[in-house]
Design a protein around this motif. Structure first.
Motif, PDB file in Angstrom:
ATOM      1  N   ILE A 269      -0.691  12.928 -13.742  1.00  0.00           N
ATOM      2  CA  ILE A 269      -1.518  11.742 -13.490  1.00  0.00           C
ATOM      3  C   ILE A 269      -1.476  11.377 -12.010  1.00  0.00           C
ATOM      4  CG2 ILE A 269      -1.738   9.270 -13.980  1.00  0.00           C
ATOM      5  CD1 ILE A 269      -0.705   9.844 -16.798  1.00  0.00           C
ATOM      6  N   SER A 270      -0.273  11.498 -11.394  1.00  0.00           N
ATOM      7  CA  SER A 270      -0.131  11.162  -9.978  1.00  0.00           C
ATOM      8  C   SER A 270      -1.033  12.043  -9.113  1.00  0.00           C
ATOM      9  CB  SER A 270       1.330  11.315  -9.537  1.00  0.00           C
ATOM     10  OG  SER A 270       2.127  10.285 -10.052  1.00  0.00           O
ATOM     11  N   ASN A 271      -1.089  13.330  -9.429  1.00  0.00           N
ATOM     12  CA  ASN A 271      -1.933  14.242  -8.650  1.00  0.00           C
ATOM     13  C   ASN A 271      -3.403  13.875  -8.780  1.00  0.00           C
ATOM     14  OD1 ASN A 271       0.258  15.674  -7.768  1.00  0.00           O
ATOM     15  ND2 ASN A 271       0.136  17.241  -9.377  1.00  0.00           N
ATOM     16  N   LYS A 272      -3.813  13.478  -9.985  1.00  0.00           N
ATOM     17  CA  LYS A 272      -5.210  13.082 -10.191  1.00  0.00           C
ATOM     18  C   LYS A 272      -5.538  11.823  -9.390  1.00  0.00           C
ATOM     19  CE  LYS A 272      -5.509  15.135 -14.807  1.00  0.00           C
ATOM     20  NZ  LYS A 272      -5.634  14.874 -16.264  1.00  0.00           N
ATOM     21  N   ILE A 273      -4.597  10.872  -9.411  1.00  0.00           N
ATOM     22  CA  ILE A 273      -4.822   9.640  -8.629  1.00  0.00           C
ATOM     23  C   ILE A 273      -4.863   9.959  -7.139  1.00  0.00           C
ATOM     24  CG2 ILE A 273      -3.851   7.381  -8.035  1.00  0.00           C
ATOM     25  CD1 ILE A 273      -2.633   7.296 -10.835  1.00  0.00           C
ATOM     26  N   ASP A 274      -3.984  10.878  -6.699  1.00  0.00           N
ATOM     27  CA  ASP A 274      -3.927  11.228  -5.280  1.00  0.00           C
ATOM     28  C   ASP A 274      -5.227  11.841  -4.776  1.00  0.00           C
ATOM     29  OD1 ASP A 274      -1.458  10.253  -4.668  1.00  0.00           O
ATOM     30  OD2 ASP A 274      -0.386  12.125  -5.059  1.00  0.00           O
ATOM     31  N   LYS A 275      -5.968  12.524  -5.651  1.00  0.00           N
ATOM     32  CA  LYS A 275      -7.236  13.119  -5.223  1.00  0.00           C
ATOM     33  C   LYS A 275      -8.211  12.054  -4.735  1.00  0.00           C
ATOM     34  CE  LYS A 275      -7.583  17.566  -7.495  1.00  0.00           C
ATOM     35  NZ  LYS A 275      -8.442  18.451  -8.305  1.00  0.00           N
ATOM     36  N   ILE A 276      -8.024  10.833  -5.240  1.00  0.00           N
ATOM     37  CA  ILE A 276      -8.893   9.726  -4.820  1.00  0.00           C
ATOM     38  C   ILE A 276      -8.243   8.936  -3.688  1.00  0.00           C
ATOM     39  CG2 ILE A 276     -10.047   7.610  -5.571  1.00  0.00           C
ATOM     40  CD1 ILE A 276     -10.031   8.784  -8.424  1.00  0.00           C
ATOM     41  N   LEU A 277      -6.991   8.525  -3.903  1.00  0.00           N
ATOM     42  CA  LEU A 277      -6.342   7.621  -2.942  1.00  0.00           C
ATOM     43  C   LEU A 277      -5.987   8.291  -1.621  1.00  0.00           C
ATOM     44  CD1 LEU A 277      -3.973   5.400  -5.124  1.00  0.00           C
ATOM     45  CD2 LEU A 277      -6.328   4.992  -4.421  1.00  0.00           C
ATOM     46  N   THR A 278      -5.843   9.615  -1.606  1.00  0.00           N
ATOM     47  CA  THR A 278      -5.535  10.300  -0.344  1.00  0.00           C
ATOM     48  C   THR A 278      -6.719  11.145   0.137  1.00  0.00           C
ATOM     49  OG1 THR A 278      -4.549  12.215  -1.475  1.00  0.00           O
ATOM     50  CG2 THR A 278      -3.083  10.391  -0.922  1.00  0.00           C
ATOM     51  N   HIS A 279      -7.901  10.868  -0.399  1.00  0.00           N
ATOM     52  CA  HIS A 279      -9.107  11.578   0.034  1.00  0.00           C
ATOM     53  C   HIS A 279      -9.352  11.321   1.515  1.00  0.00           C
ATOM     54  CE1 HIS A 279     -13.447  12.546   0.316  1.00  0.00           C
ATOM     55  NE2 HIS A 279     -13.200  13.378  -0.694  1.00  0.00           N
ATOM     56  N   ARG A 280      -9.859  12.336   2.210  1.00  0.00           N
ATOM     57  CA  ARG A 280     -10.018  12.220   3.668  1.00  0.00           C
ATOM     58  C   ARG A 280     -11.000  11.125   4.074  1.00  0.00           C
ATOM     59  NH1 ARG A 280     -12.185  17.948   5.499  1.00  0.00           N
ATOM     60  NH2 ARG A 280     -10.396  18.541   4.212  1.00  0.00           N
ATOM     61  N   VAL A 281     -11.893  10.726   3.175  1.00  0.00           N
ATOM     62  CA  VAL A 281     -12.841   9.645   3.483  1.00  0.00           C
ATOM     63  C   VAL A 281     -12.527   8.411   2.634  1.00  0.00           C
ATOM     64  CG1 VAL A 281     -15.248   8.922   3.498  1.00  0.00           C
ATOM     65  CG2 VAL A 281     -14.645  11.263   4.170  1.00  0.00           C
ATOM     66  N   PHE A 282     -12.570   8.600   1.303  1.00  0.00           N
ATOM     67  CA  PHE A 282     -12.383   7.458   0.403  1.00  0.00           C
ATOM     68  C   PHE A 282     -10.983   6.860   0.524  1.00  0.00           C
ATOM     69  CE2 PHE A 282     -15.570  10.086  -2.001  1.00  0.00           C
ATOM     70  CZ  PHE A 282     -16.655   9.281  -1.675  1.00  0.00           C
ATOM     71  N   GLY A 283      -9.999   7.701   0.873  1.00  0.00           N
ATOM     72  CA  GLY A 283      -8.639   7.200   1.000  1.00  0.00           C
ATOM     73  C   GLY A 283      -8.532   6.102   2.040  1.00  0.00           C
ATOM     74  N   PHE A 284      -9.189   6.289   3.190  1.00  0.00           N
ATOM     75  CA  PHE A 284      -9.127   5.289   4.256  1.00  0.00           C
ATOM     76  C   PHE A 284      -9.951   4.049   3.896  1.00  0.00           C
ATOM     77  CE2 PHE A 284      -7.865   9.081   6.575  1.00  0.00           C
ATOM     78  CZ  PHE A 284      -6.806   8.612   7.319  1.00  0.00           C
ATOM     79  N   ILE A 285     -11.058   4.260   3.181  1.00  0.00           N
ATOM     80  CA  ILE A 285     -11.865   3.115   2.749  1.00  0.00           C
ATOM     81  C   ILE A 285     -11.067   2.261   1.763  1.00  0.00           C
ATOM     82  CG2 ILE A 285     -13.940   2.426   1.486  1.00  0.00           C
ATOM     83  CD1 ILE A 285     -15.301   4.945   2.584  1.00  0.00           C
ATOM     84  N   ILE A 286     -10.372   2.924   0.830  1.00  0.00           N
ATOM     85  CA  ILE A 286      -9.546   2.195  -0.140  1.00  0.00           C
ATOM     86  C   ILE A 286      -8.418   1.456   0.568  1.00  0.00           C
ATOM     87  CG2 ILE A 286      -7.934   2.482  -2.071  1.00  0.00           C
ATOM     88  CD1 ILE A 286      -9.721   4.841  -2.979  1.00  0.00           C
ATOM     89  N   PHE A 287      -7.787   2.112   1.546  1.00  0.00           N
ATOM     90  CA  PHE A 287      -6.701   1.472   2.298  1.00  0.00           C
ATOM     91  C   PHE A 287      -7.207   0.228   3.026  1.00  0.00           C
ATOM     92  CE2 PHE A 287      -4.024   1.551   6.323  1.00  0.00           C
ATOM     93  CZ  PHE A 287      -2.979   0.852   5.742  1.00  0.00           C
ATOM     94  N   LEU A 288      -8.401   0.331   3.625  1.00  0.00           N
ATOM     95  CA  LEU A 288      -8.990  -0.827   4.295  1.00  0.00           C
ATOM     96  C   LEU A 288      -9.261  -1.940   3.293  1.00  0.00           C
ATOM     97  CD1 LEU A 288     -10.137  -2.105   6.865  1.00  0.00           C
ATOM     98  CD2 LEU A 288     -12.315  -0.988   6.366  1.00  0.00           C
ATOM     99  N   GLY A 289      -9.737  -1.564   2.084  1.00  0.00           N
ATOM    100  CA  GLY A 289      -9.972  -2.565   1.047  1.00  0.00           C
ATOM    101  C   GLY A 289      -8.690  -3.250   0.608  1.00  0.00           C
ATOM    102  N   VAL A 290      -7.619  -2.475   0.514  1.00  0.00           N
ATOM    103  CA  VAL A 290      -6.314  -3.047   0.147  1.00  0.00           C
ATOM    104  C   VAL A 290      -5.866  -4.052   1.201  1.00  0.00           C
ATOM    105  CG1 VAL A 290      -3.854  -2.523  -0.132  1.00  0.00           C
ATOM    106  CG2 VAL A 290      -5.564  -1.084  -1.254  1.00  0.00           C
ATOM    107  N   LEU A 291      -6.043  -3.687   2.483  1.00  0.00           N
ATOM    108  CA  LEU A 291      -5.664  -4.605   3.557  1.00  0.00           C
ATOM    109  C   LEU A 291      -6.498  -5.881   3.504  1.00  0.00           C
ATOM    110  CD1 LEU A 291      -5.139  -2.275   6.666  1.00  0.00           C
ATOM    111  CD2 LEU A 291      -3.394  -3.365   5.262  1.00  0.00           C
ATOM    112  N   LEU A 292      -7.814  -5.728   3.290  1.00  0.00           N
ATOM    113  CA  LEU A 292      -8.698  -6.896   3.212  1.00  0.00           C
ATOM    114  C   LEU A 292      -8.256  -7.829   2.083  1.00  0.00           C
ATOM    115  CD1 LEU A 292     -12.252  -5.416   3.830  1.00  0.00           C
ATOM    116  CD2 LEU A 292     -11.225  -7.295   5.094  1.00  0.00           C
TER     117      LEU A 292
END
Length: 703
Positions: A269-292
């Motif tokens: 499950i962790s690997n599947k989640i990582d495909k999204i959360l550590t994606h080269r584009v979406f990962g940074f967008i999600i991180f920015l959303g978390v900060l916001l």
């Protein structure tokens, strides 16, 4: 009371060692330093079932007894040195039940030192959930030690582990894992004779690490070095030979003790989640959303408790003015101590929310993913991926973050990280930012739940990260070194946060913030009140004579007269004189002499700014009108009647505080870590230059 037995906790990073330490010791723990170094030492007391007290020592996490950092070198030093205050009677090796093969390497090394060992098989619940079956009885028989299944997060198996610690001196010593002497037989025999030991693995480790072991005398180290040359010893080849032998032994141990499901190779499950959360584009967008979301929550969730605290201080000030006779003592207590404290305590809710988010991000495993994502960016600016850990930790406090750079092996990477970490927005800046943003930025939603104030705060945090990266890139060309850094990090599996741990972290870190800041602020507030309430020579007497003349008294109301007198006295006080001295320097960036006083006092600690503003405007203000810190600053006027804290001034101030090195503790820890005053001096100089230049630019553009 002295403990009856000393127990050392040893394990790989991310095996739950610190969680197990907390489970064994509860709140009965303390933090210090290991002798001779600045590495943190956590110790605690655990009550055993047989009535004895065990001192638990939490050693730094390491993958092997061959250290790659200063923290890791502590482990072998503590285990190898005999008859000291830290020498353990027993070692508890924490193994991750979901990854035994990797963890057992360290276990076999520790076991071969022939100190009594027991195994805490942690995360057994995660192993069971993943379909991994472990025959703990057979594993215990093969290793020759007690193996106790535990789940430190759920507090399962803790009593059984304490029972095993109680019986540790009643069990046989563990079995040998490999034939250590075969690695370098002649050298090991000579070293055993030289240092009078019958432990071949201890002798082999001396061959590898004698240069860095402080318990060896220089002449002993020199003789071991001579023996190495005599037998043509090659450390790296010997380590490789040893590691291969150990993994052969580990494979034999695990062959019939651990069964993994046939589908174990499928994505977790962790690997599947990582495909999204550590994606080269979406990962940074999600991180920015978390900060916001995080910074929006700091404003939204803390507004109500902040209002309660503000109203509480207003009530306390009113009560004190009603019961205390007028005079210097009442003014000192109300305008000095209470006003200064209100400037700190009112921000407890925001600090607590910030630390809660940081704790959740760390506990769930997401913070490790952020570190992984930022690695490529860090390399482009000349940093090691491990530099991200101190930078992210800088959101809380620069002091422990700078100390954590000891895990960075490369000298250049470490020095650059130390030099730029104070640029990251720490919790001490948060009260300054939130106060100034609340004064000049409208509380208006711009999209969904996000409003202008939350976006402004997010912008200040992102600016701090961006500035740290840019300065690091510049220093990449300034500092010269031939070493190459590398980044090795294990990503822990995703887990639900331990809410009791989150609450404990909120309480402990908020308490530490208040106590550390409170001491400084009370002292500064008292000094500042004295400097603001008294002046040189006959200045105060002359002001009293001037405004006692009938022609002036007749033209003004009593309230207006009192305000004019208090304002003129403040301007002629010692603090006012000091503020006027530096005013020509700070006038181009929009600051008056009162803000100048706050800049000087907050060089002790940034958060002192708020308390200083509260004290100054309390001294200047109308004694009959009791206001919160925010109201005092919102109502502050220039001589021409215009507000002091305009959009340009507020953002100029925030830019100054974003870059200036206003933290005596950080200066001290940079010196302690570098052992050279030139580094903190250079850091102070470049940060002050950046602070002034950025404040000047922002004030010029916005006014």
């Amino acid at each position: 009371m002295k403990a009856d037995i000393r127990v050392a906790l040893v394990g790989n990073p991310n095996t739950g060692k610190s969680t197990l330490f907390n489970a064994l010791t509860g709140l009965n723990q303390k933090v210090g330093n290991f002798p001779g170094v600045t590495v943190d030492k956590k110790t605690g007391i655990s009550q055993l079932p047989d009535g004895r007290r065990a001192e638990i020592v939490d050693l730094p996490g390491t993958y092997s007894l061959y250290p790659k950092s200063r923290d890791e070198s502590i482990v072998f030093s503590v285990l190898a040195e005999r008859d000291t205050e830290l020498t353990p009677d027993l070692i508890v090796v924490i193994l991750d039940a979901t990854n035994l093969k990797r963890n057992l390497l360290l276990y076999t090394q520790v076991a071969d030192l022939k100190i009594p060992v027991i195994v805490a098989l942690n995360m057994i619940d995660m192993a069971n959930k993943g379909g991994i079956t472990i025959d703990t009885a057979l594993l215990s028989k093969k290793l020759g030690v007690s193996v106790v299944p535990v789940s430190a997060r759920k507090l399962e198996g803790i009593n059984e582990l304490k029972q095993a610690i109680s019986y540790a001196n009643k069990i046989a010593l563990q079995q040998d894992s490999i034939d250590v002497r075969s690695v370098a037989p002649e050298l090991i025999s000579d070293i055993c004779e030289e240092v009078k030991t019958n432990n071949p693995y201890f002798a082999l480790q001396l061959a590898h690490q004698h240069e860095t072991l402080k318990f060896l005398k220089p002449e002993e180290s020199d003789r071991i070095e001579a023996l190495e040359h005599k037998h043509s010893f090659h450390s790296q080849k010997a380590q490789a030979t040893e590691t291969i032998a150990r993994y052969n032994y580990i494979n034999d141990v695990l062959y019939d003790t651990v069964k993994t499901p046939a589908a174990a190779h499928d994505e977790s499950i962790s690997n599947k989640i990582d495909k999204i959360l550590t994606h080269r584009v979406f990962g940074f967008i999600i991180f920015l959303g978390v900060l916001l979301f995080m910074f929006q929550s700091i404003f939204a969730w803390s507004s109500y408790p902040q209002s309660l605290i503000e109203d509480g201080f207003v009530w306390v000030e009113g009560l004190l003015r009603g019961v205390m006779p007028e005079g210097p003592l009442a003014d000192l207590l109300i305008d000095g101590v209470v006003a200064g404290l209100s400037g700190v305590l009112v921000f407890i809710p925001q600090i607590a929310v910030l630390f809660a988010f940081i704790s959740i991000l760390e506990d769930t495993g997401y913070m490790a993913r952020v570190t992984f994502m930022m690695d490529k960016i860090m390399r482009k600016v000349g940093l090691n991926g491990k530099s991200v850990v101190p930078l992210i930790g800088g959101f809380a406090c620069a002091v422990p973050s700078i100390m954590s750079t000891r895990t960075i092996e490369n000298w250049k990477d470490r020095m650059i990280t130390i030099m730029v970490t104070p640029l990251v927005t720490c919790s001490a800046r948060l009260p300054v930012y939130t106060l100034l943003i609340a004064l000049v930025v409208p509380n208006r939603n711009v999209w969904w739940i996000f409003n202008l104030q939350g976006l402004a705060l997010t912008g200040m945090y992102l600016l701090s990260l961006l500035s740290a990266i840019i300065v690091a890139w510049v220093m990449k060309f300034v500092l010269k070194a031939r070493e190459r850094g590398y980044f090795i990090m294990e990503l822990p599996v995703y887990r639900m946060p331990r809410w009791n741990n989150v609450l404990f972290s909120m309480f402990e870190r908020s308490k530490a913030f208040v106590l550390q800041a409170g001491k400084v602020i009370i002292a500064v507030s008292i000094i500042l009140w004295v400097l603001s309430s008294y002046g040189p020579g006959d200045r105060f007497k002359n002001i009293g004579t001037k405004y006692s003349q009938p022609q002036i008294v007749k033209t003004m109301t009593p309230d207006s007269l009192a305000r004019v007198i208090s304002t003129e006295k403040l301007e002629n006080s010692y603090a006012g004189v000091l503020g006027h001295v530096i005013e020509p320097v700070i006038k181009p960036i929009g600051f008056d002499w009162k803000i100048g006083i706050a800049l000087i006092t907050s060089f002790a600690a940034r958060e002192v700014f708020v308390g200083t503003m509260a004290t100054i405007y309390s001294v200047e203000g109308d004694a009959d009108r009791i206001e919160s810190v925010q109201d005092k600053m919102r109502n502050a006027k220039n001589p021409d009647g215009s507000p002091v804290f305009t959009l340009a001034v507020a953002f100029s101030l925030m830019m100054f505080y974003a870059f200036a090195m206003q933290c005596a503790s950080t200066v001290a820890v940079v010196y302690r870590e570098t052992k050279d005053w030139r580094w903190p001096a250079a850091q102070f100089a470049y940060m002050t230059f950046l602070a002034y230049a950025s404040a000047f630019l922002v004030y010029t553009l916005l006014r």
